[in-house]
Write a protein that holds these residues in place. Structure first.
Motif, PDB file in Angstrom:
ATOM      1  N   SER A  86      24.439 -46.692  43.840  1.00  0.00           N
ATOM      2  CA  SER A  86      23.984 -45.583  42.988  1.00  0.00           C
ATOM      3  C   SER A  86      25.131 -44.662  42.637  1.00  0.00           C
ATOM      4  O   SER A  86      25.295 -44.250  41.490  1.00  0.00           O
ATOM      5  CB  SER A  86      22.926 -44.739  43.706  1.00  0.00           C
ATOM      6  N   PHE A  87      25.907 -44.352  43.660  1.00  0.00           N
ATOM      7  CA  PHE A  87      26.974 -43.383  43.473  1.00  0.00           C
ATOM      8  C   PHE A  87      28.027 -43.894  42.504  1.00  0.00           C
ATOM      9  O   PHE A  87      28.479 -43.170  41.608  1.00  0.00           O
ATOM     10  CB  PHE A  87      27.612 -43.055  44.824  1.00  0.00           C
ATOM     11  N   ILE A  88      28.414 -45.147  42.710  1.00  0.00           N
ATOM     12  CA  ILE A  88      29.429 -45.709  41.812  1.00  0.00           C
ATOM     13  C   ILE A  88      28.888 -45.796  40.390  1.00  0.00           C
ATOM     14  O   ILE A  88      29.596 -45.487  39.427  1.00  0.00           O
ATOM     15  CB  ILE A  88      29.873 -47.106  42.305  1.00  0.00           C
ATOM     16  N   GLY A  89      27.648 -46.211  40.276  1.00  0.00           N
ATOM     17  CA  GLY A  89      27.027 -46.280  38.946  1.00  0.00           C
ATOM     18  C   GLY A  89      27.024 -44.927  38.264  1.00  0.00           C
ATOM     19  O   GLY A  89      27.361 -44.791  37.087  1.00  0.00           O
ATOM     20  N   MET A  90      26.670 -43.921  39.029  1.00  0.00           N
ATOM     21  CA  MET A  90      26.618 -42.568  38.498  1.00  0.00           C
ATOM     22  C   MET A  90      28.003 -42.109  38.048  1.00  0.00           C
ATOM     23  O   MET A  90      28.172 -41.525  36.969  1.00  0.00           O
ATOM     24  CB  MET A  90      26.066 -41.628  39.577  1.00  0.00           C
ATOM     25  N   THR A  91      28.996 -42.402  38.891  1.00  0.00           N
ATOM     26  CA  THR A  91      30.374 -42.031  38.556  1.00  0.00           C
ATOM     27  C   THR A  91      30.816 -42.689  37.258  1.00  0.00           C
ATOM     28  O   THR A  91      31.400 -42.055  36.373  1.00  0.00           O
ATOM     29  CB  THR A  91      31.324 -42.456  39.684  1.00  0.00           C
ATOM     30  N   LEU A  92      30.541 -43.970  37.164  1.00  0.00           N
ATOM     31  CA  LEU A  92      30.936 -44.701  35.961  1.00  0.00           C
ATOM     32  C   LEU A  92      30.335 -44.077  34.716  1.00  0.00           C
ATOM     33  O   LEU A  92      31.026 -43.796  33.735  1.00  0.00           O
ATOM     34  CB  LEU A  92      30.493 -46.165  36.091  1.00  0.00           C
ATOM     35  N   LEU A  93      29.030 -43.849  34.780  1.00  0.00           N
ATOM     36  CA  LEU A  93      28.352 -43.300  33.612  1.00  0.00           C
ATOM     37  C   LEU A  93      28.850 -41.900  33.276  1.00  0.00           C
ATOM     38  O   LEU A  93      29.018 -41.555  32.101  1.00  0.00           O
ATOM     39  CB  LEU A  93      26.840 -43.271  33.850  1.00  0.00           C
ATOM     40  N   TYR A  94      29.090 -41.138  34.305  1.00  0.00           N
ATOM     41  CA  TYR A  94      29.612 -39.787  34.083  1.00  0.00           C
ATOM     42  C   TYR A  94      30.875 -39.843  33.236  1.00  0.00           C
ATOM     43  O   TYR A  94      31.025 -39.132  32.252  1.00  0.00           O
ATOM     44  CB  TYR A  94      29.885 -39.108  35.421  1.00  0.00           C
ATOM     45  N   SER A 124      20.302 -38.925  47.738  1.00  0.00           N
ATOM     46  CA  SER A 124      20.754 -38.813  46.361  1.00  0.00           C
ATOM     47  C   SER A 124      20.960 -37.351  45.966  1.00  0.00           C
ATOM     48  O   SER A 124      21.871 -37.032  45.196  1.00  0.00           O
ATOM     49  CB  SER A 124      19.790 -39.545  45.435  1.00  0.00           C
ATOM     50  N   ILE A 125      20.147 -36.459  46.508  1.00  0.00           N
ATOM     51  CA  ILE A 125      20.357 -35.028  46.240  1.00  0.00           C
ATOM     52  C   ILE A 125      21.735 -34.636  46.769  1.00  0.00           C
ATOM     53  O   ILE A 125      22.523 -33.953  46.108  1.00  0.00           O
ATOM     54  CB  ILE A 125      19.304 -34.165  46.963  1.00  0.00           C
ATOM     55  N   PHE A 126      22.014 -35.140  47.940  1.00  0.00           N
ATOM     56  CA  PHE A 126      23.271 -34.892  48.595  1.00  0.00           C
ATOM     57  C   PHE A 126      24.438 -35.402  47.741  1.00  0.00           C
ATOM     58  O   PHE A 126      25.420 -34.704  47.487  1.00  0.00           O
ATOM     59  CB  PHE A 126      23.226 -35.619  49.940  1.00  0.00           C
ATOM     60  N   GLU A 127      24.289 -36.658  47.276  1.00  0.00           N
ATOM     61  CA  GLU A 127      25.354 -37.253  46.458  1.00  0.00           C
ATOM     62  C   GLU A 127      25.606 -36.452  45.194  1.00  0.00           C
ATOM     63  O   GLU A 127      26.746 -36.172  44.828  1.00  0.00           O
ATOM     64  CB  GLU A 127      24.957 -38.674  46.026  1.00  0.00           C
ATOM     65  N   VAL A 128      24.507 -36.150  44.506  1.00  0.00           N
ATOM     66  CA  VAL A 128      24.653 -35.404  43.262  1.00  0.00           C
ATOM     67  C   VAL A 128      25.287 -34.044  43.545  1.00  0.00           C
ATOM     68  O   VAL A 128      26.167 -33.587  42.815  1.00  0.00           O
ATOM     69  CB  VAL A 128      23.287 -35.237  42.563  1.00  0.00           C
ATOM     70  N   GLY A 129      24.860 -33.427  44.630  1.00  0.00           N
ATOM     71  CA  GLY A 129      25.420 -32.139  45.008  1.00  0.00           C
ATOM     72  C   GLY A 129      26.926 -32.215  45.198  1.00  0.00           C
ATOM     73  O   GLY A 129      27.687 -31.418  44.649  1.00  0.00           O
ATOM     74  N   ILE A 130      27.348 -33.207  45.971  1.00  0.00           N
ATOM     75  CA  ILE A 130      28.790 -33.365  46.220  1.00  0.00           C
ATOM     76  C   ILE A 130      29.523 -33.589  44.903  1.00  0.00           C
ATOM     77  O   ILE A 130      30.579 -33.019  44.654  1.00  0.00           O
ATOM     78  CB  ILE A 130      29.044 -34.572  47.147  1.00  0.00           C
ATOM     79  N   PHE A 131      28.930 -34.438  44.097  1.00  0.00           N
ATOM     80  CA  PHE A 131      29.577 -34.771  42.831  1.00  0.00           C
ATOM     81  C   PHE A 131      29.756 -33.526  41.971  1.00  0.00           C
ATOM     82  O   PHE A 131      30.827 -33.290  41.404  1.00  0.00           O
ATOM     83  CB  PHE A 131      28.728 -35.812  42.084  1.00  0.00           C
ATOM     84  N   ILE A 132      28.706 -32.745  41.907  1.00  0.00           N
ATOM     85  CA  ILE A 132      28.777 -31.527  41.101  1.00  0.00           C
ATOM     86  C   ILE A 132      29.825 -30.573  41.660  1.00  0.00           C
ATOM     87  O   ILE A 132      30.576 -29.935  40.915  1.00  0.00           O
ATOM     88  CB  ILE A 132      27.395 -30.852  41.026  1.00  0.00           C
ATOM     89  N   LEU A 133      29.891 -30.495  42.959  1.00  0.00           N
ATOM     90  CA  LEU A 133      30.881 -29.602  43.555  1.00  0.00           C
ATOM     91  C   LEU A 133      32.302 -30.021  43.210  1.00  0.00           C
ATOM     92  O   LEU A 133      33.174 -29.189  42.983  1.00  0.00           O
ATOM     93  CB  LEU A 133      30.734 -29.618  45.089  1.00  0.00           C
ATOM     94  N   ILE A 134      32.515 -31.343  43.192  1.00  0.00           N
ATOM     95  CA  ILE A 134      33.871 -31.818  42.925  1.00  0.00           C
ATOM     96  C   ILE A 134      34.205 -31.783  41.444  1.00  0.00           C
ATOM     97  O   ILE A 134      35.255 -31.310  41.029  1.00  0.00           O
ATOM     98  CB  ILE A 134      34.054 -33.262  43.441  1.00  0.00           C
ATOM     99  N   ALA A 135      33.285 -32.324  40.644  1.00  0.00           N
ATOM    100  CA  ALA A 135      33.614 -32.493  39.229  1.00  0.00           C
ATOM    101  C   ALA A 135      33.294 -31.270  38.384  1.00  0.00           C
ATOM    102  O   ALA A 135      33.818 -31.102  37.297  1.00  0.00           O
ATOM    103  CB  ALA A 135      32.883 -33.708  38.678  1.00  0.00           C
ATOM    104  N   LYS A 136      32.423 -30.429  38.905  1.00  0.00           N
ATOM    105  CA  LYS A 136      32.013 -29.220  38.207  1.00  0.00           C
ATOM    106  C   LYS A 136      31.632 -29.468  36.746  1.00  0.00           C
ATOM    107  O   LYS A 136      32.193 -28.898  35.824  1.00  0.00           O
ATOM    108  CB  LYS A 136      33.112 -28.145  38.257  1.00  0.00           C
ATOM    109  N   PRO A 137      30.685 -30.360  36.529  1.00  0.00           N
ATOM    110  CA  PRO A 137      30.297 -30.640  35.155  1.00  0.00           C
ATOM    111  C   PRO A 137      29.276 -29.627  34.656  1.00  0.00           C
ATOM    112  O   PRO A 137      28.679 -28.911  35.453  1.00  0.00           O
ATOM    113  CB  PRO A 137      29.636 -32.017  35.284  1.00  0.00           C
ATOM    114  N   ASN A 138      29.086 -29.647  33.329  1.00  0.00           N
ATOM    115  CA  ASN A 138      27.993 -28.845  32.790  1.00  0.00           C
ATOM    116  C   ASN A 138      26.707 -29.606  32.982  1.00  0.00           C
ATOM    117  O   ASN A 138      26.647 -30.795  32.735  1.00  0.00           O
ATOM    118  CB  ASN A 138      28.187 -28.646  31.273  1.00  0.00           C
ATOM    119  N   PHE A 139      25.696 -28.937  33.422  1.00  0.00           N
ATOM    120  CA  PHE A 139      24.409 -29.614  33.428  1.00  0.00           C
ATOM    121  C   PHE A 139      23.312 -28.592  33.232  1.00  0.00           C
ATOM    122  O   PHE A 139      23.539 -27.383  33.238  1.00  0.00           O
ATOM    123  CB  PHE A 139      24.194 -30.429  34.695  1.00  0.00           C
ATOM    124  N   ILE A 140      22.119 -29.125  33.031  1.00  0.00           N
ATOM    125  CA  ILE A 140      21.008 -28.257  32.631  1.00  0.00           C
ATOM    126  C   ILE A 140      19.984 -28.123  33.747  1.00  0.00           C
ATOM    127  O   ILE A 140      19.517 -29.112  34.294  1.00  0.00           O
ATOM    128  CB  ILE A 140      20.306 -28.853  31.401  1.00  0.00           C
TER     129      ILE A 140
END
Lengths: 261, 332, 263
Positions: free
Chosen positions: C29-37, C117-133
């Protein structure tokens, strides 16, 4: 000796095909499944280019070419080394003992036991499409094509190394799960050009889980975008990696022979 | 020249004590308690050409470990072994082409394919020439009567049929030495007999040296003149099976049945050691030399004898006794 | 009801044991999410893509990751296995409804996945700091929540149905593979289905799969007008009933065929 192993490989491939074909429903389902998976990503790329002219600076056919290279390499890897997925069971159930008591290289035998006929079938249209797309891109020289093929080879050596390490871990630590899945999951990032990634991620996937060396480097060579020094890097990396993996395998096998019960 | 020579062979396994729970697992990353098991301790034996030797012993005795060392699957921890002049763990191709290993309950045959396909695979692995392959195959198929099942998927075969195919696969390259690890385990009585008959015949015909491990006394009794008894990694006995009986059971058993009102224990005790007693059926252990005399005396006494049988000691009983003694720390 | 809760608890403990598989599932999931991001990042550098802003696309990716963890599952693979090796027989002996039993068994795995997955998304957001809604509209959120519940049941029904193939064939892995990839495509797991042509889009929306991910996510992103919303909900409900009916039928047919072979 090489003749013996070639003959043996051919026989194993035929036997494996027989095994696969004897499960008709699975055969058809997997074949369709793989085509759908391919088709779906393909459609994704087409959809992207319906709304945009470039992805990280690459045009439609170029992105498709990256994607096709991914499929070719991934499929070739599966074709030759798929035995790794059954290997864990083979060791766990004690059947590996049979393998090492026979006059055949245990690593070769275990990895080559599960040649996938479906991948073989799948490969043909992929290569044909790749040739077509290659023509559409147009400007490939003999050098590009040659470099592409050579670098694919180096990439395959790296893949072989990964499989060997995975086999070594299985034989070494009885609790080790199938590490090969880490590789398989990571491979997915090779579907797209590496330029989309941030520099750190690129670094990670070039040297630590060398997906970029395996897929993107050859593709770039074909697209005439590769600094020739990468050919050397790829060669060195593949040789060292493969050598290292064989060493690990030998250690693992020694350990197995000291500890199996 | 002996085919198999084993001198002071030992095998020690190391393992780590694993405690359950998360905390213990973490602790285990830093400090682990290493423990040793002596699976095989300084065993010695030699086996000559054409011998069919039985390895007998309880679970964990070291039988399979020994076989694995002789097959080159395991390295020894000490001592040496030579089979056909080769050091097994070196796994030399020339050695591997001359022996075969068959393990009951583990298959080398491909599951989804007919046995024939696996035979062809072995042909290539062992580099058997075409003519020789055909000849061996036909002979083995006929001996084991499996002509009809060669084209059926292995997974659809019964256990007995599968075992027969496993044997064929192992013998195609005419090995000089054959290691059989529990070949009849899990098979029904008839299948067991078939396999046994085959092994006996094959050994006699081809003079193949065979080591057979088994739990089943029937196998040993039928096939092996010589037995090696292993327990807890050590050899307790190495010699002829007949001698074993004579040595450990220097007596025979009188099985007597009575009618009318039966007998009391005191009445029959004076004739020998009572092995089993109830008022209508008694089993009596009597020294071999004295058994006929004892039988005569019982018959001519006024006890209401219905029938009397002079039986050989049950070998299972003998073996059990041996193990019981060792486990109770008595000298053998 | 209590027995199903116990099933849930036991399954939870079991999932923790199968750590590696769990880890692998999350890694995928995480790798897939990263790729799509990164794909969306590239595509939105110069502005909107197919009518979506950068923030919307990122939200879609994160949302898909989180929703997948609840809605998609893999425990139902075991059903086919259990039918094939005969273990399934014990369900017929116990006073338990197999369908609901498996559902609660799945739930434990999904809950774990959800937390991860909440955890993963959280970490990802912390690192990448993307815009989201972060959606705040109450009615949208209500519909969103409702669509997730429906999607959960819909997926379970479909997955259960596919597993029942095992009553007829030893080979259940192939069909499962096919099913899962069909889903990846048509559920909108990778990208909003609206990037396709109108024809393709409406075809996909008439199939049940689109309601698993695309539909909930497009509600969240307020891409659905109210009229469309009602129509699509209705269609989804119809699909749920149809599939439930088919499942029931196949179940009874399959049960008749089941001879308890294996053990």
């Amino acid at each position: 000796m090489i003749k013996k192993y070639l003959k043996l490989w051919k026989l194993l491939a035929i036997l494996s095909a027989g095994s696969i074909l004897s499960n008709r429903i699975d055969f058809v389902s997997y074949l369709f499944g793989k085509f759908i998976r391919f088709g779906f990503f393909f459609a994704f790329i087409l959809a992207i280019f319906a709304h945009s002219n470039s992805l990280a600076g690459y045009g439609k056919y170029e992105v498709i070419f990256f994607f096709l290279t991914f499929n070719i390499v991934d499929t070739l890897g599966q074709l030759f080394f798929r035995g790794i997925y059954d290997f864990r069971n083979e060791v766990r159930l004690g059947n590996f003992d049979y393998t090492i008591s026979k006059p055949v290289n245990a690593l070769f035998f275990s990895l080559s036991r599960a040649v996938d006929l479906i991948d073989f079938i799948f490969l043909i249209p992929i290569v044909l499409i790749a040739i077509y797309v290659g023509f559409q891109i147009g400007h490939a020289t003999i050098y590009n094509i040659f470099a592409y093929i050579i670098l694919l080879f180096f990439g395959l050596f790296v893949i072989l190394g990964i499989h060997i390490i995975s086999a070594a871990l299985i034989v070494w630590k009885t609790e080790a799960e199938n590490a090969i899945w880490l590789y398989r999951e990571s491979m997915t990032i090779g579907r797209f050009p590496p330029e989309i990634f941030s520099p750190k991620i690129k670094f990670l996937f070039t040297y630590f889980m060398p997906i970029i060396i395996i897929i993107s480097i050859p593709a770039k060579a074909f697209l005439n975008m590769l600094n020739p020094v990468w050919i050397l890097i790829s060669f060195l990396y593949a040789s060292l990696f493969l050598g290292f993996s064989v060493l690990i395998w030998r250690r693992g096998l020694r350990h197995y022979s000291s500890a199996s019960s | 020249m002996s085919i198999i020579e084993v001198k002071n062979l030992s095998k020690t396994y190391e393992y780590y004590k694993k405690q359950p729970g998360l905390l213990a697992s973490i602790k285990g990353l830093f400090k682990r308690e290493k423990l040793f098991t002596d699976a095989v301790k300084n065993i010695n034996f030699t086996i000559g050409e054409g011998e069919l030797v039985g390895f007998l012993g309880p679970n964990g005795a070291g039988k399979t470990t020994t076989l694995k060392m002789l097959s080159g699957i395991l390295y020894s921890s000490g001592g040496e072994a030579l089979v056909l002049g080769h050091v097994p763990y070196k796994r030399e191709k020339e050695y591997q082409k001359q022996f075969a290993l068959v393990m009951g309950q583990k298959n080398q045959l491909w599951w989804d394919l007919p046995a024939m396909e696996s035979f062809i695979l072995n042909k290539e692995i062992y580099e058997i020439p075409d003519a020789e392959f055909k000849e061996n195959l036909d002979e083995l198929v006929e001996l084991l009567e499996i002509k009809d099942i060669l084209d059926i998927q292995v997974r659809k075969l019964s256990l007995g049929q599968r075992m027969k195919c496993e044997l064929v696969a192992a013998l195609l390259h005419k090995p000089k030495v054959l290691f059989l690890d529990e070949p009849t385990i899990g098979l029904d009585v008839i299948a067991q007999k078939n396999i046994r008959d085959f092994i006996k015949h094959y050994n006699k015909e081809k003079k193949t040296t065979i080591i057979l491990t088994s739990h089943y006394m029937e196998d040993i009794k039928e096939l092996c003149k010589r037995v090696i008894i292993i327990d807890r990694g050590q050899i307790l006995y190495d010699g002829q099976l007949d001698d074993l009986i004579k040595k450990y059971a220097p007596y025979k058993v009188l099985n007597i049945t009575f009618n009318d009102n039966g007998v009391k224990r005191e009445e029959i005790e004076k004739f020998g050691n009572v092995q089993k007693y109830n008022s209508y059926a008694v089993a009596l252990e009597v020294d071999r030399e004295k058994v006929k005399e004892a039988a005569t005396r019982i018959l001519s006494s006024n006890l209401p004898v219905d029938d009397i049988l002079i039986d050989e000691v049950d070998i299972d009983e003998v073996i059990r006794k041996i193990f019981r003694n060792t486990h109770a720390n008595q000298p053998v | 009801m209590k027995k199903y809760w116990t099933v849930f608890k036991m399954s939870w403990a079991r999932e923790l044991e199968y750590r590696f598989n769990f880890f692998l599932w999350r890694l995928r999931s995480f790798i897939g999410m990263t790729l799509l991001y990164f794909v969306w990042f590239s595509l939105t550098l110069k502005g909107k893509f197919a009518g979506f802003t950068e923030a919307e696309l990122f939200t879609y990716v994160f949302g898909a990751n989180i929703l997948r963890s609840i809605i998609f599952g893999s425990q139902t693979r075991n059903i086919a296995e259990e039918i094939n090796n005969g273990w399934f027989s014990r369900y017929l002996l116990m006073p338990i409804n197999h369908f609901w039993f498996e559902f609660f068994r799945e739930l434990a795995q999904r809950t774990l996945n959800f937390i991860s997955s909440i955890f993963e998304v959280g970490i990802f957001i912390l690192i990448a700091k993307p815009n989201f809604i972060l959606e705040k509209n109450f009615s949208s959120l209500t519909f969103f929540f409702f669509s997730i519940i429906l999607a959960l049941f819909l997926y379970y029904l479909l997955s259960y149905l596919v597993s029942l193939v095992a009553f007829w064939s030893r080979e259940a892995m192939g069909p499962r593979f096919l099913f899962e990839w069909l889903l990846e495509f048509s559920s909108g797991a990778y990208f909003p289905l609206s990037v396709f042509s109108e024809f393709l889009f409406f075809t996909l929306m008439s199939l049940p799969f689109a309601y698993l991910l695309y539909f909930p996510l497009s509600i969240y992103l307020e891409k659905m007008h109210n009229s469309e919303l009602i129509n699509f909900f209705a269609l989804e409900l119809i699909w749920i009933f149809v599939i439930a009916f088919i499942t029931k039928y196949i179940w009874s047919k399959g049960l008749k065929r089941f001879t308890g072979e294996g053990i």
